[in-house]
Design a protein around this motif. Structure first.
Motif, PDB file in Angstrom:
ATOM      1  N   PRO A   1      23.707 -78.856  19.987  1.00 42.54           N
ATOM      2  CA  PRO A   1      24.085 -77.759  19.080  1.00 42.54           C
ATOM      3  C   PRO A   1      25.425 -77.128  19.436  1.00 42.54           C
ATOM      4  O   PRO A   1      25.858 -77.146  20.587  1.00 42.54           O
ATOM      5  N   ALA A   2      26.071 -76.572  18.420  1.00 39.52           N
ATOM      6  CA  ALA A   2      27.309 -75.820  18.636  1.00 39.52           C
ATOM      7  C   ALA A   2      26.943 -74.474  19.243  1.00 39.52           C
ATOM      8  O   ALA A   2      25.985 -73.837  18.831  1.00 39.52           O
ATOM      9  N   PHE A   3      27.697 -74.037  20.243  1.00 38.92           N
ATOM     10  CA  PHE A   3      27.455 -72.723  20.828  1.00 38.92           C
ATOM     11  C   PHE A   3      28.675 -71.818  20.738  1.00 38.92           C
ATOM     12  O   PHE A   3      28.606 -70.647  21.096  1.00 38.92           O
ATOM     13  N   ALA A   4      29.791 -72.340  20.236  1.00 40.15           N
ATOM     14  CA  ALA A   4      30.993 -71.526  20.099  1.00 40.15           C
ATOM     15  C   ALA A   4      31.895 -72.131  19.029  1.00 40.15           C
ATOM     16  O   ALA A   4      31.807 -73.320  18.720  1.00 40.15           O
ATOM     17  N   ILE A   5      32.771 -71.266  18.484  1.00 43.10           N
ATOM     18  CA  ILE A   5      33.789 -71.701  17.545  1.00 43.10           C
ATOM     19  C   ILE A   5      35.137 -71.357  18.166  1.00 43.10           C
ATOM     20  O   ILE A   5      35.379 -70.211  18.535  1.00 43.10           O
ATOM     21  N   ALA A   6      35.997 -72.351  18.280  1.00 37.96           N
ATOM     22  CA  ALA A   6      37.328 -72.137  18.837  1.00 37.96           C
ATOM     23  C   ALA A   6      38.358 -72.178  17.717  1.00 37.96           C
ATOM     24  O   ALA A   6      38.286 -73.022  16.827  1.00 37.96           O
ATOM     25  N   HIS A   7      39.314 -71.267  17.779  1.00 40.42           N
ATOM     26  CA  HIS A   7      40.453 -71.255  16.863  1.00 40.42           C
ATOM     27  C   HIS A   7      41.620 -71.850  17.631  1.00 40.42           C
ATOM     28  O   HIS A   7      41.960 -71.383  18.713  1.00 40.42           O
ATOM     29  N   LEU A   8      42.203 -72.925  17.100  1.00 39.76           N
ATOM     30  CA  LEU A   8      43.323 -73.579  17.763  1.00 39.76           C
ATOM     31  C   LEU A   8      44.609 -73.253  17.023  1.00 39.76           C
ATOM     32  O   LEU A   8      44.702 -73.493  15.826  1.00 39.76           O
ATOM     33  N   PRO A   9      45.603 -72.692  17.713  1.00 38.23           N
ATOM     34  CA  PRO A   9      46.867 -72.380  17.040  1.00 38.23           C
ATOM     35  C   PRO A   9      47.470 -73.625  16.417  1.00 38.23           C
ATOM     36  O   PRO A   9      47.460 -74.685  17.015  1.00 38.23           O
ATOM     37  N   GLY A  10      47.977 -73.455  15.227  1.00 36.55           N
ATOM     38  CA  GLY A  10      48.644 -74.554  14.565  1.00 36.55           C
ATOM     39  C   GLY A  10      47.723 -75.519  13.866  1.00 36.55           C
ATOM     40  O   GLY A  10      48.179 -76.397  13.153  1.00 36.55           O
TER      41      GLY A  10
END
Length: 186
Positions: free
Chosen positions: A148-157
């Motif tokens: 399962p997914a446990f986090a959401i990451a925002h990646l610049p660009g």
């Protein structure tokens, strides 16, 4: 050279892309690719036909603070947020990226991500918000979701490198195993 029609939605995404690169001079192009407009970032002034070119000047307010360590996960399986390995097919180019924000609770998604993405996506907000609300829901207790997914990451660009129509731009799931993948539309 025929310039593409640039509407408010594309300009908003150009501005969001520029925001991720505020500490350096870049050029952003918007041009057709496979029947859609694609946003690309360049370190040197590009030459291209059938595209709009936006020169973006860096903001001069000193250097950004240095972050040397950022991890999430468990002691036995830490995930290095400064070196997230994004596989081929998830971003162009595939490679290692540093997250600039990570959300690991449904509450954080509701408080911070939903208002931001609703604003950015305007008339497409309903689809984006619905997708965000389901990303971190707990996995079924029957074991049908082994990673399962446990986090959401925002990646610049990633706004300009995420494959078109393949998921939510900027956002990548961090799975329990440490695997990183684009947050696909559901």
């Amino acid at each position: 050279m025929t310039m593409p029609d640039i509407n408010y939605d594309i300009l908003r995404r150009v501005a969001e892309t520029a925001s991720a690169y505020r500490y350096k001079d870049i050029w952003i192009t918007v041009g057709p690719e496979d029947g859609q407009l694609v946003i690309r970032v360049h370190d040197a002034k590009p030459t291209c036909e059938d595209c709009a070119i936006f020169p973006i000047a860096k903001v001069d307010y000193g250097s950004s603070p240095s972050v040397e360590v950022a991890t999430i996960g468990s002691e036995s399986n830490p995930v290095d947020l400064l070196n997230l390995e994004v596989p081929a097919g998830q971003m162009i180019p595939a490679g290692t990226y540093a997250a600039d924000a990570v959300f690991w609770s449904q509450s954080a998604v509701e408080k911070f991500m939903i208002p931001y993405y609703a604003s950015v996506y305007g008339d497409q907000a309903d689809v984006v918000v619905q997708t965000l609300l389901t990303v971190l829901k707990p996995a079924a207790q029957d074991g049908s979701e082994p990673d399962p997914a446990f986090a959401i990451a925002h990646l610049p660009g990633s706004e300009y490198v995420t494959l078109a129509n393949e998921g939510l731009p900027h956002l990548f799931l961090i799975r329990q195993s440490g695997r990183v993948e684009g947050a696909a539309k559901r």
